[in-house]
Design a protein around this motif. Sequence first.
Motif, PDB file in Angstrom:
ATOM      1  N   LYS A   1       6.835  11.847   9.258  1.00  0.00           N
ATOM      2  CA  LYS A   1       8.092  12.274   8.650  1.00  0.00           C
ATOM      3  C   LYS A   1       8.227  11.644   7.269  1.00  0.00           C
ATOM      4  CE  LYS A   1      10.424  12.741  13.056  1.00  0.00           C
ATOM      5  NZ  LYS A   1      11.441  12.223  13.957  1.00  0.00           N
ATOM      6  N   ALA A   2       8.892  12.358   6.369  1.00  0.00           N
ATOM      7  CA  ALA A   2       9.039  11.890   4.989  1.00  0.00           C
ATOM      8  C   ALA A   2       9.713  10.521   4.927  1.00  0.00           C
ATOM      9  CB  ALA A   2       9.823  12.913   4.168  1.00  0.00           C
ATOM     10  N   VAL A   3      10.697  10.295   5.795  1.00  0.00           N
ATOM     11  CA  VAL A   3      11.406   9.012   5.808  1.00  0.00           C
ATOM     12  C   VAL A   3      10.456   7.884   6.203  1.00  0.00           C
ATOM     13  CG1 VAL A   3      13.253   7.728   6.943  1.00  0.00           C
ATOM     14  CG2 VAL A   3      13.616  10.103   6.316  1.00  0.00           C
ATOM     15  N   VAL A   4       9.625   8.129   7.215  1.00  0.00           N
ATOM     16  CA  VAL A   4       8.681   7.116   7.688  1.00  0.00           C
ATOM     17  C   VAL A   4       7.628   6.851   6.610  1.00  0.00           C
ATOM     18  CG1 VAL A   4       6.911   6.603   9.411  1.00  0.00           C
ATOM     19  CG2 VAL A   4       9.051   7.669  10.115  1.00  0.00           C
ATOM     20  N   GLU A   5       7.122   7.911   5.986  1.00  0.00           N
ATOM     21  CA  GLU A   5       6.123   7.732   4.942  1.00  0.00           C
ATOM     22  C   GLU A   5       6.698   6.968   3.751  1.00  0.00           C
ATOM     23  OE1 GLU A   5       3.152  10.297   2.057  1.00  0.00           O
ATOM     24  OE2 GLU A   5       4.137  11.310   3.709  1.00  0.00           O
ATOM     25  N   ALA A   6       7.935   7.277   3.368  1.00  0.00           N
ATOM     26  CA  ALA A   6       8.570   6.562   2.257  1.00  0.00           C
ATOM     27  C   ALA A   6       8.749   5.080   2.597  1.00  0.00           C
ATOM     28  CB  ALA A   6       9.917   7.197   1.925  1.00  0.00           C
ATOM     29  N   LYS A   7       9.163   4.803   3.843  1.00  0.00           N
ATOM     30  CA  LYS A   7       9.319   3.408   4.273  1.00  0.00           C
ATOM     31  C   LYS A   7       7.976   2.693   4.233  1.00  0.00           C
ATOM     32  CE  LYS A   7      10.386   0.547   8.281  1.00  0.00           C
ATOM     33  NZ  LYS A   7      10.749   0.490   9.676  1.00  0.00           N
ATOM     34  N   TRP A   8       6.941   3.355   4.748  1.00  0.00           N
ATOM     35  CA  TRP A   8       5.607   2.764   4.758  1.00  0.00           C
ATOM     36  C   TRP A   8       5.157   2.426   3.332  1.00  0.00           C
ATOM     37  CZ3 TRP A   8       1.912   0.550   7.499  1.00  0.00           C
ATOM     38  CH2 TRP A   8       0.619   0.538   7.004  1.00  0.00           C
ATOM     39  N   LYS A   9       5.258   3.395   2.424  1.00  0.00           N
ATOM     40  CA  LYS A   9       4.805   3.182   1.048  1.00  0.00           C
ATOM     41  C   LYS A   9       5.597   2.057   0.372  1.00  0.00           C
ATOM     42  CE  LYS A   9       1.615   6.307   0.464  1.00  0.00           C
ATOM     43  NZ  LYS A   9       0.245   5.928   0.195  1.00  0.00           N
ATOM     44  N   ARG A  10       6.914   2.070   0.551  1.00  0.00           N
ATOM     45  CA  ARG A  10       7.769   1.054  -0.084  1.00  0.00           C
ATOM     46  C   ARG A  10       7.430  -0.340   0.433  1.00  0.00           C
ATOM     47  NH1 ARG A  10      12.372   2.837   1.668  1.00  0.00           N
ATOM     48  NH2 ARG A  10      12.463   1.391   3.402  1.00  0.00           N
ATOM     49  N   GLU A  11       7.364  -0.488   1.738  1.00  0.00           N
ATOM     50  CA  GLU A  11       7.109  -1.811   2.304  1.00  0.00           C
ATOM     51  C   GLU A  11       5.668  -2.257   2.079  1.00  0.00           C
ATOM     52  OE1 GLU A  11       8.785  -2.669   6.099  1.00  0.00           O
ATOM     53  OE2 GLU A  11      10.572  -1.492   5.681  1.00  0.00           O
ATOM     54  N   LEU A  12       4.724  -1.316   2.039  1.00  0.00           N
ATOM     55  CA  LEU A  12       3.348  -1.668   1.725  1.00  0.00           C
ATOM     56  C   LEU A  12       3.263  -2.237   0.310  1.00  0.00           C
ATOM     57  CD1 LEU A  12       0.384  -1.645   2.666  1.00  0.00           C
ATOM     58  CD2 LEU A  12       0.198   0.618   1.624  1.00  0.00           C
ATOM     59  N   GLU A  13       3.947  -1.623  -0.625  1.00  0.00           N
ATOM     60  CA  GLU A  13       3.945  -2.141  -1.996  1.00  0.00           C
ATOM     61  C   GLU A  13       4.585  -3.525  -2.059  1.00  0.00           C
ATOM     62  OE1 GLU A  13       2.320  -1.154  -4.725  1.00  0.00           O
ATOM     63  OE2 GLU A  13       1.449   0.283  -3.333  1.00  0.00           O
ATOM     64  N   TRP A  14       5.643  -3.746  -1.297  1.00  0.00           N
ATOM     65  CA  TRP A  14       6.265  -5.081  -1.254  1.00  0.00           C
ATOM     66  C   TRP A  14       5.280  -6.114  -0.726  1.00  0.00           C
ATOM     67  CZ3 TRP A  14      11.467  -3.455   1.412  1.00  0.00           C
ATOM     68  CH2 TRP A  14      12.291  -2.845   0.468  1.00  0.00           C
ATOM     69  N   LEU A  15       4.509  -5.739   0.305  1.00  0.00           N
ATOM     70  CA  LEU A  15       3.545  -6.676   0.879  1.00  0.00           C
ATOM     71  C   LEU A  15       2.367  -6.932  -0.064  1.00  0.00           C
ATOM     72  CD1 LEU A  15       3.462  -5.460   4.572  1.00  0.00           C
ATOM     73  CD2 LEU A  15       4.380  -7.610   3.723  1.00  0.00           C
ATOM     74  N   LEU A  16       1.981  -5.923  -0.822  1.00  0.00           N
ATOM     75  CA  LEU A  16       0.839  -6.072  -1.723  1.00  0.00           C
ATOM     76  C   LEU A  16       1.209  -6.689  -3.063  1.00  0.00           C
ATOM     77  CD1 LEU A  16      -1.119  -2.765  -1.059  1.00  0.00           C
ATOM     78  CD2 LEU A  16      -1.522  -5.031  -0.094  1.00  0.00           C
ATOM     79  N   LEU A  17       2.487  -6.752  -3.366  1.00  0.00           N
ATOM     80  CA  LEU A  17       2.919  -7.302  -4.653  1.00  0.00           C
ATOM     81  C   LEU A  17       2.393  -8.712  -4.908  1.00  0.00           C
ATOM     82  CD1 LEU A  17       4.504  -6.814  -7.234  1.00  0.00           C
ATOM     83  CD2 LEU A  17       6.505  -7.756  -6.082  1.00  0.00           C
ATOM     84  N   PRO A  18       2.452  -9.637  -3.946  1.00  0.00           N
ATOM     85  CA  PRO A  18       1.900 -10.964  -4.227  1.00  0.00           C
ATOM     86  C   PRO A  18       0.401 -10.938  -4.554  1.00  0.00           C
ATOM     87  CG  PRO A  18       3.225 -11.030  -2.235  1.00  0.00           C
ATOM     88  CD  PRO A  18       3.098  -9.591  -2.620  1.00  0.00           C
ATOM     89  N   ILE A  19      -0.312  -9.993  -3.961  1.00  0.00           N
ATOM     90  CA  ILE A  19      -1.744  -9.901  -4.229  1.00  0.00           C
ATOM     91  C   ILE A  19      -1.988  -9.498  -5.677  1.00  0.00           C
ATOM     92  CG2 ILE A  19      -3.863  -8.657  -3.617  1.00  0.00           C
ATOM     93  CD1 ILE A  19      -2.751  -8.530  -0.753  1.00  0.00           C
ATOM     94  N   THR A  20      -1.126  -8.649  -6.219  1.00  0.00           N
ATOM     95  CA  THR A  20      -1.304  -8.212  -7.605  1.00  0.00           C
ATOM     96  C   THR A  20      -1.010  -9.326  -8.597  1.00  0.00           C
ATOM     97  OG1 THR A  20       0.959  -7.379  -7.816  1.00  0.00           O
ATOM     98  CG2 THR A  20      -0.702  -5.832  -6.998  1.00  0.00           C
ATOM     99  N   GLN A  21      -0.511 -10.450  -8.109  1.00  0.00           N
ATOM    100  CA  GLN A  21      -0.208 -11.589  -8.975  1.00  0.00           C
ATOM    101  C   GLN A  21      -1.288 -12.674  -8.915  1.00  0.00           C
ATOM    102  OE1 GLN A  21       2.493 -11.230 -10.990  1.00  0.00           O
ATOM    103  NE2 GLN A  21       2.579  -9.232  -9.993  1.00  0.00           N
ATOM    104  N   ILE A  22      -2.370 -12.426  -8.172  1.00  0.00           N
ATOM    105  CA  ILE A  22      -3.449 -13.405  -8.065  1.00  0.00           C
ATOM    106  C   ILE A  22      -4.351 -13.232  -9.286  1.00  0.00           C
ATOM    107  CG2 ILE A  22      -5.414 -14.211  -6.711  1.00  0.00           C
ATOM    108  CD1 ILE A  22      -3.998 -13.109  -4.225  1.00  0.00           C
ATOM    109  N   VAL A  23      -4.201 -14.119 -10.238  1.00  0.00           N
ATOM    110  CA  VAL A  23      -4.941 -14.007 -11.493  1.00  0.00           C
ATOM    111  C   VAL A  23      -5.769 -15.260 -11.737  1.00  0.00           C
ATOM    112  CG1 VAL A  23      -3.268 -12.449 -12.563  1.00  0.00           C
ATOM    113  CG2 VAL A  23      -3.020 -14.912 -12.851  1.00  0.00           C
ATOM    114  N   VAL A  24      -6.760 -15.089 -12.555  1.00  0.00           N
ATOM    115  CA  VAL A  24      -7.551 -16.208 -13.059  1.00  0.00           C
ATOM    116  C   VAL A  24      -7.469 -16.156 -14.576  1.00  0.00           C
ATOM    117  CG1 VAL A  24      -9.124 -16.327 -11.097  1.00  0.00           C
ATOM    118  CG2 VAL A  24      -9.679 -14.844 -13.003  1.00  0.00           C
TER     119      VAL A  24
END
Length: 120
Positions: free
Chosen positions: A31-54
């Motif tokens: 369902k569109a609502v479930v997919e939107a929730k998945w995408k939104r929360e997945l991005e929230w979970l991956l956000l710290p990973i995008t900050q791992i820099v050298v």
Amino acid sequence: HGDAPALTISLALTNLAAGAFGEMKRLQPVKAVVEAKWKRELEWLLLPITQIVVLEPAHQVLANGNRVSIMRGVLREDVREHLPRLRQCDDGLVGIMARFCASDIQLEWKKPAKSCDGGG
């Protein structure tokens, strides 16, 4: 004294998947609502990973033409390599789920039978 960050993120992704898709009894479009929730929360979970820099050495040319050495932050090599693949895999799985229809395979969840042999 605490979980490794990768394990913590892995457990969070597992819990997110269970929360988003756990009620599905058959293979069906998401369902569109479930997919939107998945995408939104997945991005929230991956956000710290995008900050791992050298820090890597680089050069910058100033407005007056002078060239100076600086250190710039870039994504760590493993993150640069694997994060796009993770997102591509996720997009592919969501795309596959979108193609399911009502006549597709039904999933049956059965609880294992309890075994009591009386011997303790």
